[in-house]
Design a protein around this motif. Sequence first.
Motif, PDB file in Angstrom:
ATOM      1  N   ALA A 143       0.809  -1.225   0.000  1.00 14.89           N
ATOM      2  CA  ALA A 143       0.000   0.000   0.000  1.00 14.89           C
ATOM      3  C   ALA A 143       0.839   1.270   0.000  1.00 14.89           C
ATOM      4  O   ALA A 143       0.409   2.293  -0.553  1.00 14.89           O
ATOM      5  N   HIS A 144       2.035   1.217   0.613  1.00 13.26           N
ATOM      6  CA  HIS A 144       2.770   2.465   0.854  1.00 13.26           C
ATOM      7  C   HIS A 144       4.216   2.465   0.362  1.00 13.26           C
ATOM      8  O   HIS A 144       4.906   3.472   0.502  1.00 13.26           O
ATOM      9  N   GLY A 145       4.685   1.373  -0.192  1.00 15.98           N
ATOM     10  CA  GLY A 145       6.045   1.345  -0.717  1.00 15.98           C
ATOM     11  C   GLY A 145       6.983   0.530   0.147  1.00 15.98           C
ATOM     12  O   GLY A 145       6.643   0.087   1.248  1.00 15.98           O
ATOM     13  N   ALA A 146       8.179   0.329  -0.351  1.00 14.98           N
ATOM     14  CA  ALA A 146       9.160  -0.556   0.271  1.00 14.98           C
ATOM     15  C   ALA A 146       9.669  -0.015   1.603  1.00 14.98           C
ATOM     16  O   ALA A 146       9.601   1.194   1.884  1.00 14.98           O
ATOM     17  N   VAL A 147      10.204  -0.914   2.411  1.00 22.44           N
ATOM     18  CA  VAL A 147      10.902  -0.505   3.638  1.00 22.44           C
ATOM     19  C   VAL A 147      12.212   0.154   3.229  1.00 22.44           C
ATOM     20  O   VAL A 147      13.070  -0.465   2.601  1.00 22.44           O
ATOM     21  N   ARG A 148      12.377   1.413   3.580  1.00 24.38           N
ATOM     22  CA  ARG A 148      13.576   2.157   3.184  1.00 24.38           C
ATOM     23  C   ARG A 148      14.609   2.234   4.305  1.00 24.38           C
ATOM     24  O   ARG A 148      15.810   2.218   4.057  1.00 24.38           O
ATOM     25  N   TYR A 149      14.130   2.328   5.559  1.00 27.51           N
ATOM     26  CA  TYR A 149      15.049   2.481   6.687  1.00 27.51           C
ATOM     27  C   TYR A 149      14.625   1.561   7.825  1.00 27.51           C
ATOM     28  O   TYR A 149      13.437   1.445   8.134  1.00 27.51           O
ATOM     29  N   ILE A 150      15.602   0.914   8.451  1.00 27.45           N
ATOM     30  CA  ILE A 150      15.392   0.081   9.625  1.00 27.45           C
ATOM     31  C   ILE A 150      16.271   0.633  10.729  1.00 27.45           C
ATOM     32  O   ILE A 150      17.484   0.794  10.544  1.00 27.45           O
ATOM     33  N   ILE A 151      15.694   0.928  11.903  1.00 31.49           N
ATOM     34  CA  ILE A 151      16.410   1.596  12.984  1.00 31.49           C
ATOM     35  C   ILE A 151      16.556   0.655  14.180  1.00 31.49           C
ATOM     36  O   ILE A 151      15.574   0.130  14.700  1.00 31.49           O
ATOM     37  N   LEU A 152      17.798   0.457  14.623  1.00 35.51           N
ATOM     38  CA  LEU A 152      18.077  -0.199  15.904  1.00 35.51           C
ATOM     39  C   LEU A 152      18.404   0.907  16.896  1.00 35.51           C
ATOM     40  O   LEU A 152      19.494   1.484  16.849  1.00 35.51           O
ATOM     41  N   PRO A 153      17.488   1.230  17.839  1.00 37.73           N
ATOM     42  CA  PRO A 153      17.657   2.428  18.661  1.00 37.73           C
ATOM     43  C   PRO A 153      18.386   2.211  19.980  1.00 37.73           C
ATOM     44  O   PRO A 153      18.366   3.090  20.841  1.00 37.73           O
TER      45      PRO A 153
END
Length: 405
Positions: free
Chosen positions: A94-104
């Motif tokens: 619906a909204h597009g690919a995963v661009r960023y993955i954050i390990l906080p």
Amino acid sequence: MTAQDPSHRASDPKDWTWRLWPVVPLYPYGRRRTLRKEVVKGTIWTFDQIQGILYVVTPIRMTVVKLVAGGLLVYAPIAPTPECLRLMQELVAAHGAVRYIILPTVSGIEHKVFVGPFARRFPQAQVFVAPSQWSFPLNLPLSWLGLPIGRTRLLAADRSRVPFADEFDCAILGPIALGLGPFEEVALCHRASGTLLLADTIVSVPETPPEIVQLDPYPLLFHAKDDAFDIAADNLANRIKGWQRISLFGFYFRPSALDIVALVQAARDARRAGDRSRKAYFGFYPFRWKPDWHRSFEALRGNGRPFVAPILQALILNRAPQETLDWAYQVASWNFQRIIPCHFDAPLAVGPQQFLNAFTFLKKQPLEVGAGHSGLLPDADFGLLKALEQGLIERGITPPPKERV
């Protein structure tokens, strides 16, 4: 919203079934479920799973944010089970690919362990991690910890080095030196929706068990028992009772309202327990709750106000009170009206001042806040944590706390 697949069996090794529970009793022991909820319509979603040990189970949460330019940002990935991935693929479609993955975070193993497996499912995503990563007993390269080579980068406070800085404010707490390794946490604020994303620093405890915890009520009923001979019926009152006791266990390990039963006596009681099944740990139930235990829960919950978890108060953030408060004031300068932490309740209808109130324990002069809104917790419940702190200091494992500011 959740997807279900009744044909999917708990024996599927791809569903993160834990088979070593007699040695390390990490929960869930069978299928790991995922619940997705829409927090901001068409923009922010949370994905909840559960984690725990010895039936002390709590939610662990991933947050997904739709980017203006298209695609998704994922904060604090959870286990990429088939159910979780199906729910993610619906958002991707619906909204597009995963661009960023954050390990906080750098020390939360429950967060770190899933980043590599999750990132491998989304090979186009860039992975950003809190900058002071460490491992024990040896500090290993990020690639040796399962993070993808070539697309893993350290987060920086410098906005020019953060490709999503046009939509998010970013503040890094730490590194706070603790001996074995530092503590560090990355806060992100999605400006358009006024949503603050946090890992572990802020929590709020709901009065009733979260939906994800109720999918399998057995841990709730196990802790609703008053002794080894009791069998708690599955009803709402016992689910709530079990959840509130789990919360006390989870935060204090041994709250003041808990009496520990001697090992020999607990073994004797187990022989006559109401449930002696493997699922019930063969009837072993080595504790009893004092009649006024609920007061401890109410003091912890504080009418749902946000607070800093006791272990962070007693063992971590008090090692760097000024640095922590500086970070808290920076975060409080942002315009947000909700917080999504990685554990317990979410979303929280909390603004900057309520956020700051949670750090009262670091100040010599408590903040002037309304009843039930202070971040202070009862000293009586910190007994075990203070004893643990003293032992770590005496052994030279961790530095002593610094004076309040």
